[in-house]
Design a protein around this motif. Structure first.
Motif, short mmCIF file in Angstrom:
data_model
loop_
_atom_site.label_atom_id
_atom_site.label_comp_id
_atom_site.label_asym_id
_atom_site.label_seq_id
_atom_site.Cartn_x
_atom_site.Cartn_y
_atom_site.Cartn_z
N HIS A 161 33.91 44.61 39.50
CA HIS A 161 35.14 45.36 39.64
C HIS A 161 36.00 45.37 38.38
O HIS A 161 36.90 46.18 38.25
CB HIS A 161 35.96 44.81 40.80
N CYS A 162 35.74 44.47 37.49
CA CYS A 162 36.50 44.43 36.25
C CYS A 162 35.57 43.93 35.15
O CYS A 162 34.39 43.76 35.36
CB CYS A 162 37.73 43.53 36.37
N ASN A 163 36.11 43.73 34.02
CA ASN A 163 35.27 43.36 32.89
C ASN A 163 35.11 41.85 32.71
O ASN A 163 34.47 41.42 31.76
CB ASN A 163 35.86 43.95 31.59
N ARG A 164 35.65 41.12 33.62
CA ARG A 164 35.57 39.67 33.45
C ARG A 164 34.16 39.17 33.70
O ARG A 164 33.43 39.70 34.54
CB ARG A 164 36.55 38.98 34.39
N ALA A 165 33.83 38.14 32.97
CA ALA A 165 32.54 37.48 33.16
C ALA A 165 32.79 35.98 33.26
O ALA A 165 33.77 35.45 32.73
CB ALA A 165 31.60 37.79 32.02
N PHE A 166 31.86 35.32 33.93
CA PHE A 166 32.04 33.91 34.20
C PHE A 166 30.76 33.15 33.92
O PHE A 166 29.66 33.67 34.09
CB PHE A 166 32.46 33.68 35.66
N ALA A 167 30.95 31.93 33.52
CA ALA A 167 29.79 31.07 33.27
C ALA A 167 29.26 30.47 34.55
O ALA A 167 28.12 30.01 34.59
CB ALA A 167 30.17 29.97 32.28
N ASP A 168 30.08 30.46 35.56
CA ASP A 168 29.71 29.79 36.80
C ASP A 168 29.77 30.77 37.96
O ASP A 168 30.72 31.54 38.10
CB ASP A 168 30.67 28.62 37.05
N ARG A 169 28.77 30.73 38.79
CA ARG A 169 28.71 31.65 39.93
C ARG A 169 29.85 31.40 40.91
O ARG A 169 30.41 32.33 41.48
CB ARG A 169 27.36 31.50 40.63
N SER A 170 30.16 30.13 41.11
CA SER A 170 31.22 29.82 42.05
C SER A 170 32.56 30.37 41.57
O SER A 170 33.38 30.83 42.37
CB SER A 170 31.34 28.30 42.22
N LEU A 179 32.92 33.03 39.73
CA LEU A 179 32.88 34.48 39.98
C LEU A 179 33.21 34.75 41.45
O LEU A 179 33.97 35.67 41.77
CB LEU A 179 31.50 35.05 39.65
N ARG A 180 32.67 33.94 42.30
CA ARG A 180 32.92 34.13 43.73
C ARG A 180 34.41 34.02 44.03
O ARG A 180 34.98 34.81 44.78
CB ARG A 180 32.14 33.10 44.52
N ALA A 181 35.03 33.04 43.43
CA ALA A 181 36.47 32.87 43.65
C ALA A 181 37.23 34.04 43.04
O ALA A 181 38.21 34.53 43.62
CB ALA A 181 36.93 31.55 43.02
N HIS A 182 36.77 34.49 41.89
CA HIS A 182 37.44 35.62 41.25
C HIS A 182 37.35 36.88 42.09
O HIS A 182 38.31 37.66 42.18
CB HIS A 182 36.83 35.86 39.87
N LEU A 183 36.20 37.10 42.70
CA LEU A 183 36.02 38.30 43.51
C LEU A 183 37.03 38.37 44.65
O LEU A 183 37.40 39.46 45.10
CB LEU A 183 34.59 38.35 44.06
N THR A 230 46.58 35.66 53.81
CA THR A 230 45.25 35.24 53.36
C THR A 230 45.30 34.75 51.92
O THR A 230 46.15 35.17 51.14
CB THR A 230 44.25 36.38 53.47
N PHE A 231 44.36 33.90 51.60
CA PHE A 231 44.31 33.28 50.29
C PHE A 231 42.88 33.31 49.77
O PHE A 231 41.92 33.29 50.54
CB PHE A 231 44.81 31.84 50.35
N SER A 232 42.78 33.34 48.46
CA SER A 232 41.46 33.43 47.85
C SER A 232 40.75 32.09 47.83
O SER A 232 39.54 32.03 47.69
CB SER A 232 41.58 33.95 46.42
N ARG A 233 41.49 31.04 47.98
CA ARG A 233 40.88 29.72 47.90
C ARG A 233 41.40 28.82 49.02
O ARG A 233 42.54 28.93 49.45
CB ARG A 233 41.19 29.05 46.56
N MET A 234 40.53 27.94 49.43
CA MET A 234 40.92 26.97 50.44
C MET A 234 42.09 26.13 49.95
O MET A 234 43.01 25.81 50.72
CB MET A 234 39.72 26.05 50.74
N SER A 235 42.06 25.79 48.68
CA SER A 235 43.14 24.93 48.17
C SER A 235 44.48 25.63 48.24
O SER A 235 45.51 24.99 48.49
CB SER A 235 42.83 24.54 46.72
N LEU A 236 44.46 26.95 48.02
CA LEU A 236 45.72 27.69 48.11
C LEU A 236 46.22 27.75 49.55
O LEU A 236 47.43 27.67 49.81
CB LEU A 236 45.54 29.10 47.54
N LEU A 237 45.29 27.89 50.46
CA LEU A 237 45.67 27.88 51.87
C LEU A 237 46.24 26.51 52.26
O LEU A 237 47.26 26.42 52.96
CB LEU A 237 44.46 28.20 52.75
N HIS A 238 45.62 25.47 51.76
CA HIS A 238 46.13 24.14 52.06
C HIS A 238 47.54 23.95 51.49
O HIS A 238 48.41 23.40 52.14
CB HIS A 238 45.18 23.08 51.50
#
Length: 268
Positions: A217-226, A228-232, A249-257
DNA sequence: CTGGGGAGGGGGCCC
DNA sequence: GGGGCCCCCTCCCCA
């Protein structure tokens, strides 16, 4: 903070294995991984290409919600196999998901009678049944591994780590854990040590700058799949983790916590 | 304070 | 039984 369900609380002394057999030798990552440096370590074209992601299910802290994400996060055609294992077809695996504590016995039974899509003879082949939990396996080795990891082990064994107070239900799990103490995989560039080779490979990407996981969806790239998953999740209006009280809703469990701890859900 | 990225660790599954 | 890869999760840091 250990979160593994395999980690048993340290209540009393338990059997300890022969640690001389468990200690692994320090392993310097094979030099071939550095030969291409600073070229990408894993420059697989299909991974380097723009990748999509699977439909993401909205989770609360207690369970699934029925609402999927908007269609713009649906899988794109040509989804690379390296990312395609994210969401396997639910009924296809009869021997996995043992760790799902929320599974009901009924759904578990339903899973067992489902033939594997890749194996038309799955039903007749699954003739090895666990005497403790009734799970069936197509091979004796599959049953043996299941019993070692779960049923038999839980009923009669525990293996304690000599470096900390953690206990495991199987020797294999303990061996894996001990690697987190011995850190046999050492980066030849900076000397940092890791428990597993793939962790070291991920670390080496911080040296090479390789980012094989691209956001579709954007031009960002990540070294780690996880990551990228969080970024998505940030591209989605409805994110994966939802507050059960205010429905935010939150993108991460930690943010929800964090959100819950900040007072939204103090009542419950 | 919130949201997001970077980095790393955990056990499970498949081969 | 071990290696590779998977997803999930956490921590830290920064904008």
């Amino acid at each position: 903070m250990p979160r593994s369900f395999l980690v048993k609380k340290h209540f009393n002394a338990s059997k300890k294995p022969n640690y001389s057999e468990l200690d692994t030798h320090t392993v310097i990552l094979s030099p071939y991984l550095y030969e291409s440096y600073p070229m990408p370590i894993i420059p697989q074209p299909e991974i380097l290409s723009s990748v999509a992601y699977n439909p993401i299910t909205v989770w609360t802290t207690t369970g699934l919600l029925p609402s999927p994400l908007p269609s713009d996060l649906s899988p794109l055609s040509g989804y690379p196999s390296s990312l395609g294992r994210v969401s396997p077809p639910p009924p296809s695996d009869t021997s996995s998901k043992d760790h799902s504590g929320s599974e009901s016995p009924i759904s578990d039974e339903e899973e067992r009678i489902q033939p594997k899509l890749s194996d038309p003879h799955a039903i007749e082949a699954e003739k090895f049944q666990c005497s403790l939990c009734s799970k069936t396996y197509s091979t004796f080795s599959g049953l043996a591994k299941h019993k070692q990891l779960h049923c038999d082990a839980q009923s009669r064994k525990s293996f304690s780590c000599k470096y900390c107070d953690k206990e495991y239900v199987s020797l294999g799990a303990l061996k894996m854990h001990i690697r987190t103490h011995t850190l046999p995989c050492v980066c030849k560039i900076c000397g940092k040590a890791f428990s597993r080779p793939w962790l070291l490979q991920g670390h080496i990407r911080t040296h090479t700058g390789e980012k094989p996981f691209s956001c579709p969806h954007c031009n960002r790239a990540f070294a780690d799949r996880s990551n990228l998953r969080a970024h998505l999740q940030t591209h989605s209006d409805v994110k994966k983790y939802q507050c059960k009280n205010c429905s935010k809703t939150f993108s991460r469990m930690s943010l929800l916590h964090k959100h819950e701890e900040s007072g939204c859900c103090v009542a419950h």
